[in-house]
Design a protein around this motif. Structure first.
Motif, PDB file in Angstrom:
ATOM      1  N   ASN A 112      19.064  43.008  -5.001  1.00 29.56           N
ATOM      2  CA  ASN A 112      18.793  45.146  -4.537  1.00 29.56           C
ATOM      3  C   ASN A 112      18.428  44.759  -3.403  1.00 29.56           C
ATOM      4  OD1 ASN A 112      16.166  45.032  -5.635  1.00 29.56           O
ATOM      5  ND2 ASN A 112      16.892  46.757  -6.449  1.00 29.56           N
ATOM      6  N   SER A 113      17.965  46.350  -2.731  1.00 23.78           N
ATOM      7  CA  SER A 113      17.384  46.896  -1.488  1.00 23.78           C
ATOM      8  C   SER A 113      16.266  45.662  -1.223  1.00 23.78           C
ATOM      9  CB  SER A 113      17.639  47.823  -0.929  1.00 23.78           C
ATOM     10  OG  SER A 113      17.015  48.434  -1.721  1.00 23.78           O
ATOM     11  N   GLU A 114      15.462  45.611  -2.264  1.00 21.71           N
ATOM     12  CA  GLU A 114      14.306  45.750  -2.789  1.00 21.71           C
ATOM     13  C   GLU A 114      14.042  44.039  -2.631  1.00 21.71           C
ATOM     14  OE1 GLU A 114      12.605  47.561  -6.247  1.00 21.71           O
ATOM     15  OE2 GLU A 114      12.797  49.483  -5.569  1.00 21.71           O
ATOM     16  N   GLY A 115      14.724  43.367  -3.010  1.00 22.77           N
ATOM     17  CA  GLY A 115      14.406  41.329  -2.958  1.00 22.77           C
ATOM     18  C   GLY A 115      14.529  41.707  -4.065  1.00 22.77           C
ATOM     19  N   GLY A 116      14.843  40.195  -4.734  1.00 20.49           N
ATOM     20  CA  GLY A 116      14.437  39.397  -6.558  1.00 20.49           C
ATOM     21  C   GLY A 116      15.093  39.637  -7.183  1.00 20.49           C
ATOM     22  N   TYR A 117      14.961  39.218  -8.299  1.00 17.97           N
ATOM     23  CA  TYR A 117      16.210  39.820  -9.874  1.00 17.97           C
ATOM     24  C   TYR A 117      15.196  40.366 -10.913  1.00 17.97           C
ATOM     25  CZ  TYR A 117      19.527  36.148  -7.932  1.00 17.97           C
ATOM     26  OH  TYR A 117      20.023  35.583  -6.975  1.00 17.97           O
ATOM     27  N   LEU A 118      15.669  41.142 -11.509  1.00 22.46           N
ATOM     28  CA  LEU A 118      15.020  41.865 -12.627  1.00 22.46           C
ATOM     29  C   LEU A 118      14.290  40.447 -13.284  1.00 22.46           C
ATOM     30  CD1 LEU A 118      14.882  44.566 -13.198  1.00 22.46           C
ATOM     31  CD2 LEU A 118      16.738  44.181 -14.543  1.00 22.46           C
ATOM     32  N   VAL A 119      13.345  41.288 -14.016  1.00 19.83           N
ATOM     33  CA  VAL A 119      12.436  40.126 -14.973  1.00 19.83           C
ATOM     34  C   VAL A 119      12.902  40.462 -16.232  1.00 19.83           C
ATOM     35  CG1 VAL A 119      10.100  39.862 -15.835  1.00 19.83           C
ATOM     36  CG2 VAL A 119      10.423  40.380 -13.796  1.00 19.83           C
ATOM     37  N   ILE A 127       3.793  42.438 -19.462  1.00 19.81           N
ATOM     38  CA  ILE A 127       3.219  42.294 -18.326  1.00 19.81           C
ATOM     39  C   ILE A 127       2.274  43.887 -18.143  1.00 19.81           C
ATOM     40  CG2 ILE A 127       3.141  42.943 -15.971  1.00 19.81           C
ATOM     41  CD1 ILE A 127       5.151  41.068 -15.371  1.00 19.81           C
ATOM     42  N   ARG A 128       3.624  45.027 -18.784  1.00 25.38           N
ATOM     43  CA  ARG A 128       2.467  46.240 -19.136  1.00 25.38           C
ATOM     44  C   ARG A 128       2.179  46.069 -19.272  1.00 25.38           C
ATOM     45  NH1 ARG A 128       7.777  47.931 -19.868  1.00 25.38           N
ATOM     46  NH2 ARG A 128       8.229  48.358 -17.888  1.00 25.38           N
ATOM     47  N   GLY A 129       1.609  45.769 -20.683  1.00 23.03           N
ATOM     48  CA  GLY A 129       0.320  45.066 -21.769  1.00 23.03           C
ATOM     49  C   GLY A 129      -0.553  44.969 -21.409  1.00 23.03           C
ATOM     50  N   VAL A 130      -0.788  43.898 -20.400  1.00 21.03           N
ATOM     51  CA  VAL A 130      -2.031  43.945 -20.077  1.00 21.03           C
ATOM     52  C   VAL A 130      -2.766  44.766 -19.083  1.00 21.03           C
ATOM     53  CG1 VAL A 130      -3.294  42.587 -18.543  1.00 21.03           C
ATOM     54  CG2 VAL A 130      -1.465  41.379 -20.119  1.00 21.03           C
ATOM     55  N   LEU A 131      -2.254  45.384 -18.421  1.00 22.83           N
ATOM     56  CA  LEU A 131      -1.720  46.666 -17.704  1.00 22.83           C
ATOM     57  C   LEU A 131      -2.626  47.590 -18.328  1.00 22.83           C
ATOM     58  CD1 LEU A 131       0.842  47.038 -14.619  1.00 22.83           C
ATOM     59  CD2 LEU A 131      -0.911  45.825 -14.193  1.00 22.83           C
ATOM     60  N   GLN A 132      -1.587  48.298 -19.796  1.00 26.48           N
ATOM     61  CA  GLN A 132      -2.441  49.049 -20.113  1.00 26.48           C
ATOM     62  C   GLN A 132      -3.420  48.208 -21.029  1.00 26.48           C
ATOM     63  OE1 GLN A 132      -0.585  51.920 -19.927  1.00 26.48           O
ATOM     64  NE2 GLN A 132      -1.960  53.154 -21.287  1.00 26.48           N
ATOM     65  N   ALA A 204       7.228  21.908 -21.790  1.00 24.49           N
ATOM     66  CA  ALA A 204       6.227  22.474 -22.672  1.00 24.49           C
ATOM     67  C   ALA A 204       5.332  23.303 -21.625  1.00 24.49           C
ATOM     68  CB  ALA A 204       5.152  21.533 -23.015  1.00 24.49           C
ATOM     69  N   PHE A 205       5.511  23.573 -20.462  1.00 26.65           N
ATOM     70  CA  PHE A 205       5.305  24.807 -19.802  1.00 26.65           C
ATOM     71  C   PHE A 205       5.701  26.621 -19.914  1.00 26.65           C
ATOM     72  CE2 PHE A 205       3.968  26.368 -15.375  1.00 26.65           C
ATOM     73  CZ  PHE A 205       2.917  27.307 -15.712  1.00 26.65           C
ATOM     74  N   ASP A 206       5.081  27.179 -20.732  1.00 29.00           N
ATOM     75  CA  ASP A 206       5.432  28.313 -20.618  1.00 29.00           C
ATOM     76  C   ASP A 206       5.339  29.079 -19.338  1.00 29.00           C
ATOM     77  OD1 ASP A 206       6.178  30.826 -21.674  1.00 29.00           O
ATOM     78  OD2 ASP A 206       4.203  31.398 -22.687  1.00 29.00           O
ATOM     79  N   VAL A 207       6.121  29.673 -18.471  1.00 33.04           N
ATOM     80  CA  VAL A 207       6.288  29.423 -17.534  1.00 33.04           C
ATOM     81  C   VAL A 207       6.701  30.914 -17.333  1.00 33.04           C
ATOM     82  CG1 VAL A 207       9.306  29.958 -17.102  1.00 33.04           C
ATOM     83  CG2 VAL A 207       7.775  29.633 -15.384  1.00 33.04           C
ATOM     84  N   GLU A 208       7.204  32.198 -18.481  1.00 28.87           N
ATOM     85  CA  GLU A 208       7.297  33.546 -18.651  1.00 28.87           C
ATOM     86  C   GLU A 208       5.810  33.314 -18.673  1.00 28.87           C
ATOM     87  OE1 GLU A 208       9.385  31.595 -19.703  1.00 28.87           O
ATOM     88  OE2 GLU A 208      11.664  31.458 -19.266  1.00 28.87           O
ATOM     89  N   GLY A 209       5.027  33.239 -19.070  1.00 26.52           N
ATOM     90  CA  GLY A 209       3.528  33.518 -20.140  1.00 26.52           C
ATOM     91  C   GLY A 209       3.042  33.590 -18.814  1.00 26.52           C
ATOM     92  N   TRP A 210       2.673  32.213 -17.845  1.00 29.50           N
ATOM     93  CA  TRP A 210       1.938  32.320 -17.063  1.00 29.50           C
ATOM     94  C   TRP A 210       2.217  33.276 -15.742  1.00 29.50           C
ATOM     95  CZ3 TRP A 210       4.271  31.657 -12.142  1.00 29.50           C
ATOM     96  CH2 TRP A 210       2.598  30.658 -11.365  1.00 29.50           C
ATOM     97  N   LEU A 211       3.438  33.666 -15.802  1.00 29.66           N
ATOM     98  CA  LEU A 211       4.403  34.004 -14.246  1.00 29.66           C
ATOM     99  C   LEU A 211       3.405  35.874 -14.927  1.00 29.66           C
ATOM    100  CD1 LEU A 211       5.384  34.384 -11.859  1.00 29.66           C
ATOM    101  CD2 LEU A 211       7.169  35.770 -13.209  1.00 29.66           C
ATOM    102  N   ILE A 215       0.911  37.619 -12.888  1.00 26.87           N
ATOM    103  CA  ILE A 215       0.891  39.365 -12.008  1.00 26.87           C
ATOM    104  C   ILE A 215       0.961  40.196 -12.805  1.00 26.87           C
ATOM    105  CG2 ILE A 215       2.967  40.404 -11.493  1.00 26.87           C
ATOM    106  CD1 ILE A 215       5.045  38.747 -11.840  1.00 26.87           C
ATOM    107  N   ALA A 216       0.389  40.296 -13.761  1.00 21.52           N
ATOM    108  CA  ALA A 216      -0.178  41.411 -14.587  1.00 21.52           C
ATOM    109  C   ALA A 216      -1.992  41.248 -13.952  1.00 21.52           C
ATOM    110  CB  ALA A 216      -0.804  41.687 -16.176  1.00 21.52           C
ATOM    111  N   GLN A 217      -2.720  40.877 -13.711  1.00 18.78           N
ATOM    112  CA  GLN A 217      -4.123  40.738 -13.519  1.00 18.78           C
ATOM    113  C   GLN A 217      -3.528  41.002 -11.288  1.00 18.78           C
ATOM    114  OE1 GLN A 217      -4.930  36.234 -13.493  1.00 18.78           O
ATOM    115  NE2 GLN A 217      -5.592  36.521 -15.928  1.00 18.78           N
ATOM    116  N   LYS A 218      -3.271  40.367 -10.923  1.00 21.23           N
ATOM    117  CA  LYS A 218      -3.261  41.011  -9.250  1.00 21.23           C
ATOM    118  C   LYS A 218      -2.736  42.873  -9.718  1.00 21.23           C
ATOM    119  CE  LYS A 218      -2.448  36.398  -7.236  1.00 21.23           C
ATOM    120  NZ  LYS A 218      -3.718  36.568  -6.410  1.00 21.23           N
ATOM    121  N   PHE A 219      -2.170  42.779  -9.983  1.00 26.32           N
ATOM    122  CA  PHE A 219      -1.235  44.345 -10.202  1.00 26.32           C
ATOM    123  C   PHE A 219      -2.631  45.007 -10.344  1.00 26.32           C
ATOM    124  CE2 PHE A 219       3.403  43.439 -10.466  1.00 26.32           C
ATOM    125  CZ  PHE A 219       3.885  43.524  -9.163  1.00 26.32           C
TER     126      PHE A 219
END
Length: 403
Positions: A112-119, A127-132, A204-211, A215-219
């Motif tokens: 979309n206009s923001e760029g990127g694909y929906l997670v 991510i939301r759980g870590v932030l909370q 074997a690398f959990d790319v979604e978990g790593w991402l 992301i959660a740490q930086k946010f």
């Protein structure tokens, strides 16, 4: 002579007529043959066109089913989304994501206009759980999800008219409401973790978990600072960015403070009195859900305080996951709060669920960039979030000053 000549002419004429008839027959036969050829050709072309149309229709259906998966009732959309998102993160294959529509959710995975694909929902929830769970105002504030670019809060300052009435006495008219509108604008928050292509190719690398973790740490770091001291310029507005005046003089739009009685420190005698004064500066209606907010250094100083009977005001948690308590109220240790210093507002106390609102869009988007940091792959993650004080009576501050 005349008779022979006449006979010869008659024979020649007869032969000419027969030749003409044969020519006409041959011409008619050729015309019929040409017509048959044209009919056959038209029939062949028609059949070829029909076959081509069938093949085109099959290709179109196959393409649609590949690019825009038909979501059967037995197959959850979250599973399709996660598989498509995993393929995009690992290899950059965005064809499945480009056409995937989350039916019934009003969301689309496309750029979309923001760029990127929906997670995908699982990664977004992690991510939301870590932030909370982080030590941030988010854990105690009022959190709302919106689809627009801002969130408006209407605050009614009027008092409801009430009183005792009799059957004969007239009823007085109530005062008209006094309403303030607080508009919380949403701002773009971004993070850009990176990983090597070789690591991404490891199944074997959990790319979604790593991402999600990166992301959660930086946010979390960016949000925690903004909710406390953000200036509202391309970021949420923190509660310490508002005007802060002595508690008795505070009006709407200002936060009230209680002084410790000493510049840059607690008072030399009865230092805990400032904590007691801060608690009871807050109206009773807000105290039921009130929380202390301070950083670790301040907490280290406060937890040494005792009451007149020698009992510590601070009580450590007896159960995992439960916060420590000060005078019976929970304590949120937020490292972005100011240290104890002269005129610093190092301790906050209030009902932050009533006093501070965080508004955010539910969608989190990621754009894969394999070019800018070769041989690494960058993941540009964005979300939109805003925050501001929505009830100035619900938060009080302790100022380390003489008055």
């Amino acid at each position: 002579m005349n008779q022979d000549g006449t006979g010869q002419k008659s024979a020649a004429a007869q032969r000419h007529c027969e030749g003409a008839d044969m020519a006409r027959d041959m011409e008619a036969a050729m015309d019929g043959f040409v017509k048959e050829i044209k009919t056959f050709k038209a029939d062949v072309e028609n059949r070829l066109q029909q076959r081509e149309e069938r093949m085109t229709s099959q290709d179109r259906n196959f393409t649609t089913q590949t690019a825009r998966p038909v979501l059967s009732r037995g197959e959850p959309v979250e599973g399709l989304h996660r598989k498509a998102f995993d393929a995009y993160l690992r290899s950059g294959d965005d064809d499945p994501l480009r056409g995937l529509v989350l039916e019934g959710k009003g969301l689309n995975t496309q750029v979309n206009s923001e760029g990127g694909y929906l997670v995908d929902p699982q990664t977004s929830e992690r991510i939301r759980g870590v932030l909370q769970a982080t030590a941030s105002i988010r854990a105690i504030a009022n959190l709302v999800q919106v689809e627009a670019g801002s969130f408006d809060v209407l605050v009614d300052h009027g008092e409801l008219g009430s009183g005792w009435a009799s059957e004969t006495d007239p009823t007085d008219d109530t005062d008209p409401p006094v309403i303030d509108r607080i508009s919380i604008r949403l701002h773009e928050l971004s993070a850009m973790p990176k990983a090597s292509q070789r690591l991404l190719e490891d199944s074997a690398f959990d790319v979604e978990g790593w991402l999600a973790e990166r992301i959660a740490q930086k946010f979390a770091r960016a949000e925690a600072a903004a909710f406390i001291s953000g200036d509202g310029d391309d970021k949420p507005r923190g509660f310490l960015d508002h005007d802060i005046v002595a508690d008795g003089d505070a009006e709407w739009g200002e936060l009230g403070y209680v002084a410790t009685g000493a510049a840059g420190d607690f008072a030399a005698s009865n230092p805990a009195d400032a904590i007691v004064d801060l608690v009871y500066a807050l109206e009773a209606g807000y105290r039921a859900n009130a929380v202390f907010v301070m950083n670790s250094k301040t907490a280290g100083a406060v937890r040494k305080m005792k009451d007149n009977d020698g009992r510590f005001l601070w009580a450590d948690s007896l159960a995992a996951g439960e916060p420590a308590r000060l005078m019976g109220y929970p304590v949120l240790v937020a490292e972005d709060m100011p240290d104890i210093d002269e005129d610093a507002h190092a301790i906050a106390f209030g009902d932050f669920h009533a006093g501070y609102t965080i508004a955010e869009r539910p969608d989190l988007r990621v754009l894969r960039d394999p070019f800018s940091a070769k041989p690494h792959v960058l993941f540009y993650a964005t979300k939109r979030v805003g925050g501001d004080v929505t009830d100035f009576k619900a938060i009080k501050l302790l100022k380390f000053s003489a008055d």
